[in-house]
Write a protein that holds these residues in place. Structure first.
Motif, PDB file in Angstrom:
ATOM      1  N   HIS A 137      51.694  38.319  44.026  1.00 56.31           N
ATOM      2  CA  HIS A 137      50.610  37.940  44.932  1.00 56.31           C
ATOM      3  C   HIS A 137      50.059  36.572  44.551  1.00 56.31           C
ATOM      4  CE1 HIS A 137      46.126  38.340  45.905  1.00 56.31           C
ATOM      5  NE2 HIS A 137      46.723  38.013  47.023  1.00 56.31           N
ATOM      6  N   VAL A 138      49.813  36.346  43.268  1.00 58.11           N
ATOM      7  CA  VAL A 138      49.296  35.063  42.802  1.00 58.11           C
ATOM      8  C   VAL A 138      50.298  33.952  43.117  1.00 58.11           C
ATOM      9  CG1 VAL A 138      48.703  33.732  40.721  1.00 58.11           C
ATOM     10  CG2 VAL A 138      47.801  36.050  41.037  1.00 58.11           C
ATOM     11  N   THR A 139      51.579  34.222  42.896  1.00 57.01           N
ATOM     12  CA  THR A 139      52.623  33.243  43.196  1.00 57.01           C
ATOM     13  C   THR A 139      52.645  32.910  44.681  1.00 57.01           C
ATOM     14  OG1 THR A 139      53.956  34.016  41.347  1.00 57.01           O
ATOM     15  CG2 THR A 139      55.111  32.787  43.065  1.00 57.01           C
ATOM     16  N   LEU A 140      52.554  33.944  45.539  1.00 54.15           N
ATOM     17  CA  LEU A 140      52.536  33.713  46.985  1.00 54.15           C
ATOM     18  C   LEU A 140      51.310  32.898  47.397  1.00 54.15           C
ATOM     19  CD1 LEU A 140      53.713  37.176  48.374  1.00 54.15           C
ATOM     20  CD2 LEU A 140      54.975  35.028  48.437  1.00 54.15           C
ATOM     21  N   LEU A 141      50.150  33.206  46.807  1.00 48.07           N
ATOM     22  CA  LEU A 141      48.933  32.439  47.126  1.00 48.07           C
ATOM     23  C   LEU A 141      49.097  30.984  46.728  1.00 48.07           C
ATOM     24  CD1 LEU A 141      45.973  34.801  46.116  1.00 48.07           C
ATOM     25  CD2 LEU A 141      46.600  34.047  48.414  1.00 48.07           C
ATOM     26  N   ASN A 142      49.619  30.743  45.519  1.00 47.79           N
ATOM     27  CA  ASN A 142      49.822  29.371  45.051  1.00 47.79           C
ATOM     28  C   ASN A 142      50.819  28.637  45.931  1.00 47.79           C
ATOM     29  OD1 ASN A 142      47.993  29.734  42.986  1.00 47.79           O
ATOM     30  ND2 ASN A 142      49.550  30.269  41.482  1.00 47.79           N
ATOM     31  N   HIS A 143      51.844  29.343  46.374  1.00 47.88           N
ATOM     32  CA  HIS A 143      52.871  28.746  47.238  1.00 47.88           C
ATOM     33  C   HIS A 143      52.265  28.343  48.591  1.00 47.88           C
ATOM     34  CE1 HIS A 143      56.766  27.989  49.017  1.00 47.88           C
ATOM     35  NE2 HIS A 143      56.445  28.783  50.030  1.00 47.88           N
TER      36      HIS A 143
END
Length: 146
Positions: A137-143
């Motif tokens: 989720h954090v990776t998707l948000l950062n992306h």
């Protein structure tokens, strides 16, 4: 794709009780909401990502030694799975649904890597899946914000 939209949903949506990441399918709430609008290729890619996450986590604790026995038990217990779903991802579903009733994992084609019963094994998997899903989720948000 005509007809029913394929989904990783397992009918246990914890986002309805305020979780940002679903404990059942490991998708974030926005992903669940937007799922029907995604193109077929995007849904397939995301399902493959979720399967890979389950394989990675489950593979640390479990081996599938008899995929045919696993599939037979899934059918016997009427646990939904996809034809293209990897065996370890299927095993996570079996343990989620049947962890309290499974006494001999070998009858289900499964071999734990450590001496845990089905309930303890699923507890480990669930905790690690949530941590990995939160990191996703954090990776998707950062992306999305870059």
């Amino acid at each position: 794709m005509a007809g029913r939209i394929a989904s990783p949903c397992v009918g246990l949506c914890s986002t309805t009780v305020g979780d940002r990441v679903c404990r059942g399918c490991q998708r974030i709430d926005d992903e669940i909401r937007d799922w029907p609008a995604l193109a077929g290729e995007e849904r397939e890619r995301r399902m493959a990502e979720l399967d890979a996450l389950r394989e990675r986590v489950a593979g640390r604790h479990l081996r599938v030694v008899d995929p045919a026995a696993l599939e037979a038990q899934l059918r016997r217990h009427r646990i939904r799975f996809r034809a293209d779903q990897p065996a370890l991802s299927r095993a996570v579903e079996l343990l989620r649904v049947g962890r309290g009733r499974i006494h001999d994992l070998s009858r289900y084609g499964l071999m734990p890597r450590e001496p845990l019963d089905a309930s303890a094994l699923y507890a480990c998997l669930a905790a690690e899946l949530m941590a990995a899903a939160e990191a996703r989720h954090v990776t998707l948000l950062n992306h999305h914000h870059s």
